[in-house]
Design a protein around this motif. Structure first.
Motif, PDB file in Angstrom:
ATOM      1  N   ASN A  61      44.903  32.642  48.936  1.00 42.08           N
ATOM      2  CA  ASN A  61      43.565  32.922  49.453  1.00 42.08           C
ATOM      3  C   ASN A  61      43.089  34.276  48.922  1.00 42.08           C
ATOM      4  OD1 ASN A  61      41.151  32.558  50.870  1.00 42.08           O
ATOM      5  ND2 ASN A  61      41.946  33.571  52.707  1.00 42.08           N
ATOM      6  N   ALA A  62      43.101  34.374  47.598  1.00 42.89           N
ATOM      7  CA  ALA A  62      42.773  35.628  46.919  1.00 42.89           C
ATOM      8  C   ALA A  62      41.396  35.562  46.283  1.00 42.89           C
ATOM      9  CB  ALA A  62      43.820  35.936  45.850  1.00 42.89           C
ATOM     10  N   VAL A  63      40.767  36.719  46.143  1.00 44.39           N
ATOM     11  CA  VAL A  63      39.542  36.860  45.381  1.00 44.39           C
ATOM     12  C   VAL A  63      39.846  37.794  44.213  1.00 44.39           C
ATOM     13  CG1 VAL A  63      38.693  38.771  46.833  1.00 44.39           C
ATOM     14  CG2 VAL A  63      37.074  37.420  45.473  1.00 44.39           C
ATOM     15  N   ILE A  64      39.421  37.402  43.019  1.00 45.53           N
ATOM     16  CA  ILE A  64      39.677  38.188  41.811  1.00 45.53           C
ATOM     17  C   ILE A  64      38.385  38.874  41.389  1.00 45.53           C
ATOM     18  CG2 ILE A  64      40.412  38.121  39.390  1.00 45.53           C
ATOM     19  CD1 ILE A  64      42.068  35.633  40.086  1.00 45.53           C
ATOM     20  N   LEU A  65      38.464  40.189  41.269  1.00 51.07           N
ATOM     21  CA  LEU A  65      37.321  41.003  40.883  1.00 51.07           C
ATOM     22  C   LEU A  65      37.549  41.563  39.482  1.00 51.07           C
ATOM     23  CD1 LEU A  65      37.053  43.148  44.149  1.00 51.07           C
ATOM     24  CD2 LEU A  65      36.096  40.876  43.736  1.00 51.07           C
ATOM     25  N   ALA A  66      36.506  41.618  38.680  1.00 49.73           N
ATOM     26  CA  ALA A  66      36.622  42.192  37.338  1.00 49.73           C
ATOM     27  C   ALA A  66      35.449  43.127  37.079  1.00 49.73           C
ATOM     28  CB  ALA A  66      36.659  41.104  36.264  1.00 49.73           C
ATOM     29  N   HIS A  67      35.761  44.349  36.660  1.00 54.01           N
ATOM     30  CA  HIS A  67      34.718  45.284  36.275  1.00 54.01           C
ATOM     31  C   HIS A  67      34.134  44.868  34.925  1.00 54.01           C
ATOM     32  CE1 HIS A  67      32.868  49.111  34.971  1.00 54.01           C
ATOM     33  NE2 HIS A  67      32.666  49.278  36.266  1.00 54.01           N
ATOM     34  N   TYR A  68      32.891  45.299  34.692  1.00 51.83           N
ATOM     35  CA  TYR A  68      32.212  44.968  33.443  1.00 51.83           C
ATOM     36  C   TYR A  68      32.971  45.421  32.199  1.00 51.83           C
ATOM     37  CZ  TYR A  68      27.887  44.128  36.137  1.00 51.83           C
ATOM     38  OH  TYR A  68      26.934  43.635  36.993  1.00 51.83           O
ATOM     39  N   TYR A  69      33.851  46.413  32.328  1.00 54.39           N
ATOM     40  CA  TYR A  69      34.545  46.953  31.164  1.00 54.39           C
ATOM     41  C   TYR A  69      35.860  46.241  30.862  1.00 54.39           C
ATOM     42  CZ  TYR A  69      31.339  50.979  31.623  1.00 54.39           C
ATOM     43  OH  TYR A  69      30.239  51.797  31.706  1.00 54.39           O
ATOM     44  N   GLN A  70      36.198  45.204  31.635  1.00 56.06           N
ATOM     45  CA  GLN A  70      37.407  44.437  31.361  1.00 56.06           C
ATOM     46  C   GLN A  70      37.204  43.528  30.148  1.00 56.06           C
ATOM     47  OE1 GLN A  70      40.594  44.485  33.555  1.00 56.06           O
ATOM     48  NE2 GLN A  70      39.488  46.419  33.423  1.00 56.06           N
ATOM     49  N   GLU A  71      38.327  43.068  29.588  1.00 54.81           N
ATOM     50  CA  GLU A  71      38.255  42.121  28.481  1.00 54.81           C
ATOM     51  C   GLU A  71      37.552  40.843  28.945  1.00 54.81           C
ATOM     52  OE1 GLU A  71      38.847  42.797  25.514  1.00 54.81           O
ATOM     53  OE2 GLU A  71      40.591  44.114  25.271  1.00 54.81           O
ATOM     54  N   GLY A  72      36.933  40.143  27.990  1.00 58.38           N
ATOM     55  CA  GLY A  72      36.160  38.957  28.322  1.00 58.38           C
ATOM     56  C   GLY A  72      36.943  37.868  29.014  1.00 58.38           C
ATOM     57  N   ASP A  73      38.234  37.667  28.639  1.00 59.71           N
ATOM     58  CA  ASP A  73      39.006  36.595  29.276  1.00 59.71           C
ATOM     59  C   ASP A  73      39.262  36.870  30.748  1.00 59.71           C
ATOM     60  OD1 ASP A  73      40.780  38.657  28.792  1.00 59.71           O
ATOM     61  OD2 ASP A  73      42.279  37.432  27.765  1.00 59.71           O
ATOM     62  N   ILE A  74      39.369  38.146  31.110  1.00 57.06           N
ATOM     63  CA  ILE A  74      39.538  38.495  32.524  1.00 57.06           C
ATOM     64  C   ILE A  74      38.213  38.333  33.264  1.00 57.06           C
ATOM     65  CG2 ILE A  74      39.986  40.416  34.111  1.00 57.06           C
ATOM     66  CD1 ILE A  74      42.192  41.327  32.286  1.00 57.06           C
ATOM     67  N   GLN A  75      37.110  38.737  32.648  1.00 59.83           N
ATOM     68  CA  GLN A  75      35.805  38.540  33.281  1.00 59.83           C
ATOM     69  C   GLN A  75      35.539  37.059  33.546  1.00 59.83           C
ATOM     70  OE1 GLN A  75      32.395  40.704  31.728  1.00 59.83           O
ATOM     71  NE2 GLN A  75      33.713  42.165  30.668  1.00 59.83           N
ATOM     72  N   ASP A  76      35.966  36.222  32.599  1.00 60.17           N
ATOM     73  CA  ASP A  76      35.676  34.790  32.718  1.00 60.17           C
ATOM     74  C   ASP A  76      36.457  34.119  33.842  1.00 60.17           C
ATOM     75  OD1 ASP A  76      33.903  34.942  30.621  1.00 60.17           O
ATOM     76  OD2 ASP A  76      35.328  34.233  29.110  1.00 60.17           O
ATOM     77  N   ILE A  77      37.618  34.650  34.195  1.00 61.56           N
ATOM     78  CA  ILE A  77      38.437  34.027  35.234  1.00 61.56           C
ATOM     79  C   ILE A  77      38.162  34.605  36.620  1.00 61.56           C
ATOM     80  CG2 ILE A  77      40.503  35.520  35.247  1.00 61.56           C
ATOM     81  CD1 ILE A  77      42.153  32.884  35.070  1.00 61.56           C
ATOM     82  N   ALA A  78      37.405  35.696  36.677  1.00 57.90           N
ATOM     83  CA  ALA A  78      37.157  36.389  37.942  1.00 57.90           C
ATOM     84  C   ALA A  78      36.170  35.628  38.822  1.00 57.90           C
ATOM     85  CB  ALA A  78      36.629  37.792  37.671  1.00 57.90           C
ATOM     86  N   ASP A  79      36.280  35.844  40.130  1.00 61.05           N
ATOM     87  CA  ASP A  79      35.300  35.292  41.070  1.00 61.05           C
ATOM     88  C   ASP A  79      34.004  36.091  41.029  1.00 61.05           C
ATOM     89  OD1 ASP A  79      36.930  33.207  42.555  1.00 61.05           O
ATOM     90  OD2 ASP A  79      38.193  34.968  42.809  1.00 61.05           O
ATOM     91  N   PHE A  80      34.141  37.411  40.867  1.00 62.09           N
ATOM     92  CA  PHE A  80      32.979  38.289  40.792  1.00 62.09           C
ATOM     93  C   PHE A  80      33.180  39.296  39.664  1.00 62.09           C
ATOM     94  CE2 PHE A  80      33.386  37.302  45.413  1.00 62.09           C
ATOM     95  CZ  PHE A  80      32.213  36.573  45.563  1.00 62.09           C
ATOM     96  N   VAL A  81      32.112  39.546  38.927  1.00 64.39           N
ATOM     97  CA  VAL A  81      32.102  40.574  37.882  1.00 64.39           C
ATOM     98  C   VAL A  81      30.997  41.553  38.238  1.00 64.39           C
ATOM     99  CG1 VAL A  81      31.835  41.049  35.408  1.00 64.39           C
ATOM    100  CG2 VAL A  81      32.874  38.895  36.161  1.00 64.39           C
ATOM    101  N   GLY A  82      31.290  42.856  38.154  1.00 62.18           N
ATOM    102  CA  GLY A  82      30.263  43.822  38.513  1.00 62.18           C
ATOM    103  C   GLY A  82      30.748  45.245  38.370  1.00 62.18           C
TER     104      GLY A  82
END
Length: 326
Positions: free
Chosen positions: A28-49
């Motif tokens: 029951n996890a939520v994955i967050l990715a900052h805008y400066y992460q690599e594209g593959d991590i942004q694509d798998i995240a629940d929220f990017v910001g």
């Protein structure tokens, strides 16, 4: 204990995307990715910001676990706002040059040397420094918050001196600035910027206010990551020279179809194509993301007294931001 064999694109024993998706449901996890992460991590995240927006989104979910793909101070903000949740960071060495430039002990002395000043502190700092501050700000809301502070109230602004100088110009307020900088925004080459603009005269130069003054002086549009994204989205099919960490270009391409994005090298001869990448942000990988979810660590832990004091300065920011938006 056997060493965990991590999935990778060269070792397809496990598919990282599939396994991360499975673990996200199980935990029951939520994955967050900052805008400066690599594209593959942004694509798998629940929220990017950006860091604050991500932490607030995570706090609003019913997730038990927050996996923050960013740097340590961002994961700390998530823990400050969601103390009951397990907060994971794929690589605990993912720090920040701005945070490192402002050690808590030195900042404490800085505050004590100017007892009549209010401490306005950029969110790119440690939880300990937040706990010693009066109000936290982001690059998006700092100007509006400064304008709410009485003109006769002296201000300490930390830790980014370039953002501080930009805000002084925008607000007309003189502030006492901490001498800190972002290693990425500081090293963009003005010579390469001029060369790119000369070869692309129709391009907009867009810049984050963490850049030095000589670069900001050449920008057509200045703003936080979210402001820069909106500007590119509002101008599809155009050309942009980007003066911020190039990881954000992944989202810019999605939101501004047909546009061309040019990132600025970090050396005057253009020889270093990766000098404008944040080495801390790039420490996170899909493999480390998978590993931290399997091992439930590294986890962010904060002293409760520090967390509560840091939350007070964050809450003050949120109150003042809400007052502007009414």
């Amino acid at each position: 204990m056997d060493q965990l064999e991590l999935p990778s694109k060269t070792n397809p024993v496990l598919d990282p995307e599939t396994e991360i998706s499975r673990l996200r449901k199980e935990m029951n996890a939520v994955i967050l990715a900052h805008y400066y992460q690599e594209g593959d991590i942004q694509d798998i995240a629940d929220f990017v910001g950006d860091s604050l927006d991500l932490s607030r989104r995570a706090a609003a979910t019913d997730a038990d676990v927050i996996v923050f793909c960013g740097v340590k101070f961002m994961a700390e903000v998530a823990k400050i706002l969601s103390p009951q949740k397990l907060v994971l960071l794929p690589d605990l060495n993912a720090g920040c040059s701005l945070e490192s430039s402002c050690p808590p002990a030195a900042f404490k002395k800085f505050r004590e040397s100017h007892p009549d000043h209010i401490a306005l502190t950029y969110i790119n700092c440690s939880a300990e420094v937040k706990a010693l501050s009066d109000i936290i700000v982001t690059s998006a809301n700092a100007e509006a918050i400064i304008r709410q502070i009485p003109e006769n109230q002296p201000i300490l602004f930390s830790p980014d001196k370039y953002l501080g100088k930009y805000l002084e110009k925008k607000t007309g307020r003189k502030m006492l600035l901490w001498d800190g900088t972002c290693m990425v925004h500081e090293q963009f080459s003005e010579r390469e910027l001029i060369r790119l603009k000369t070869n692309n005269p129709d391009a907009f130069i867009i810049a984050h206010p963490e850049c030095p003054e000589n670069l900001l002086a050449r920008a057509d549009h200045i703003g936080s990551t979210s402001v820069l994204l909106k500007f590119t989205a509002d101008n599809p099919g155009r050309k942009f020279i980007v003066l911020t960490e190039p990881g954000i270009i992944h989202q810019m391409k999605r939101l501004s179809p047909g546009s061309i994005f040019l990132d600025v090298p970090g050396t005057s001869d253009g020889a270093c194509a990766t000098c404008n990448n944040c080495p801390y942000m790039k420490l996170n990988t899909l493999e480390k993301l998978y590993s931290c979810m399997v091992n439930k660590g590294p986890a962010i832990e904060l002293d409760e007294g520090i967390r509560l004091r840091a939350k007070k300065s964050l809450d003050r920011m949120l109150e003042m931001s809400a007052a502007v938006n009414k």
